[in-house]
Scaffold this active site. Structure first.
Site: not given
Ligand code: AMP
Length: 402
Positions: A7, A88, A177, A238, A380
């Protein structure tokens, strides 16, 4: 076959090394502050633990250091020994509905999508290019955060803006996601003993980034993140959904620059903006001692989740289950309870003891609940490793090496 999952971010690279088909996780770690004088390289494996400070000028140097460590620890002589590398990739735009083997055409499409994810895709591309130059014969696979949501219907992904903005510039909702939502949905359908093709569920990924997804028969039909991961739920820092006119107001009336506003919405809003803290554990502690801002932050966080669940329940025409995942979804029985107690109108009933005591993947609804409630650990990287293994094995079976 050893599979390395990467990633690759702008100043960090997270990695995991797996052995397939046993699926054993051999090691996991991260390289942070790439480009600074005190980059850190941390990793943990079965007989190996490292925490080094070294100057790593760029992604190439970072990955070369990793290769040297693999060599010293006798895990691999070089990256050439890897069966594959899975990356990713944040934005696949409209080009990818699933993970793919990377070739020139795929790289071209990932590069075209840079304008949609200027903070993420360039770093993902860098990871792919560095591996390509260090180990040219190693197959590489791209797993996109957006791919799972490519099944959303146009009414879910088109904003009510001038339609040319979508047609010419790709301004639409994409969702993120994806690997996590698809993974936990599949796992919950297995736990329910139901075929995923007939399993309708609402999945809640509640971590520092947070999103909710409506999944019908294994396919995403709506999700809360949009053109970027800023839309939707209240997140760690956020804002999630706001009236876009606030941006003009901040610019005109408060004299904020666009850069400041972007930073405000991404880094200084959400839970952090509401109560000064983005770690839900700390917020829960503060709320328990009566801190009013912490209490209000939790109320606002929960309210937004419940609002989305109601909407998605209707969009799905009813659902079999709600699945909680992510750092908060998996670990906070308090937040799960706060959400589920607001869902009585949907016939949701939960067992407080199961909710509090459950560990790992578990069911915490009562027998008379209209929807099943699950907590599922998301992983993930293992989704990326699985996809990479599947795609590389398929490619090998179609083109066996002589
Ligand atoms: P993630 O981004 O998925 O790693 O999730 C990070 C979030 O999970 C942070 O807000 C953490 O505070 C939260 N988290 C982790 N463990 C717990 C816990 N036991 N209780 C509440 N929140 C937690």
């Amino acid at each position: 076959m050893k599979i390395l999952v990467l990633n690759s971010g702008s100043s960090s690279i997270k990695f995991k090394l797996y052995d397939f088909p046993s699926r054993e996780l051999l090691l996991a770690g991260s390289i942070e502050r790439i480009g600074e004088a005190d980059s850190s390289l941390r990793l943990k494996g079965r007989n190996l633990e490292l925490d080094e400070r070294v100057a790593l000028a760029d992604h190439r140097r970072a990955l070369e250091s990793l290769e040297e460590i693999f060599k010293k620890s006798s895990l691999l002589d070089s990256f050439e020994e890897l069966g594959a590398v899975g990356h990713r990739v944040v934005h696949g735009g409209e080009d990818f509905e699933e993970s793919v083997l990377i070739d020139e055409e795929v790289m071209g499409a990932i590069k075209r999508n840079v304008s949609l994810a200027p903070l993420h895709n360039p770093a993902n591309i860098e990871g792919i290019e560095v591996i390509g130059s260090l180990s040219p014969s190693t197959p590489q696979v791209a797993v996109f955060d957006t791919a799972f949501h490519q099944t959303m219907p146009p009414e879910a992904y088109i904003y009510a803006l001038e339609i040319e903005l979508y047609e010419k510039y790709g301004i639409r909702r994409y969702g993120f996601h994806g690997s996590s939502h698809s993974f936990v949905c599949k796992r919950a359908s297995e736990m329910a003993g139901m075929d995923s093709a007939s399993f309708d569920t609402i999945t809640l990924h509640l971590g520092n980034g947070a999103s909710v997804c409506a999944i019908k028969g294994g396919k995403s039909i709506e999700t809360s993140m949009g053109f970027t991961p800023l839309e939707g739920l209240v997140m760690g820092s956020r804002s999630g959904d706001i009236d876009p006119a606030i941006i003009f107001h901040l610019y005109r009336e408060l004299g904020m620059s666009l850069q400041e506003i972007e930073r405000l919405l991404n880094r200084r809003s959400g839970l952090k903006g509401l109560c000064g803290e983005n770690d839900m554990r700390e917020i829960e502690l503060a709320a328990a001692s009566g801190d009013e801002r912490a209490l209000a932050a939790i109320d606002i966080f929960v309210h937004r989740i419940v609002k989305y669940i109601g909407a998605y329940f209707v969009l799905l025409g009813g659902a079999d289950a709600i699945v909680f995942t992510g750092g908060i979804g998996e670990n906070s029985s308090y937040i799960r309870a706060r959400v589920c107690e607001r869902l009585e109108a949907l016939g949701v009933r939960f067992d407080s003891e199961l909710n509090e005591r459950g560990r790992g993947d578990f069911l915490f609804s009562t027998k008379d609940s209209a929807l099943r409630l699950y907590t599922v650990h998301t992983d993930e990287e293992s989704v990326i490793a699985e996809d990479t293994y599947r795609i590389v094995s398929l490619a090998e079976s179609m083109n066996p090496t002589p």
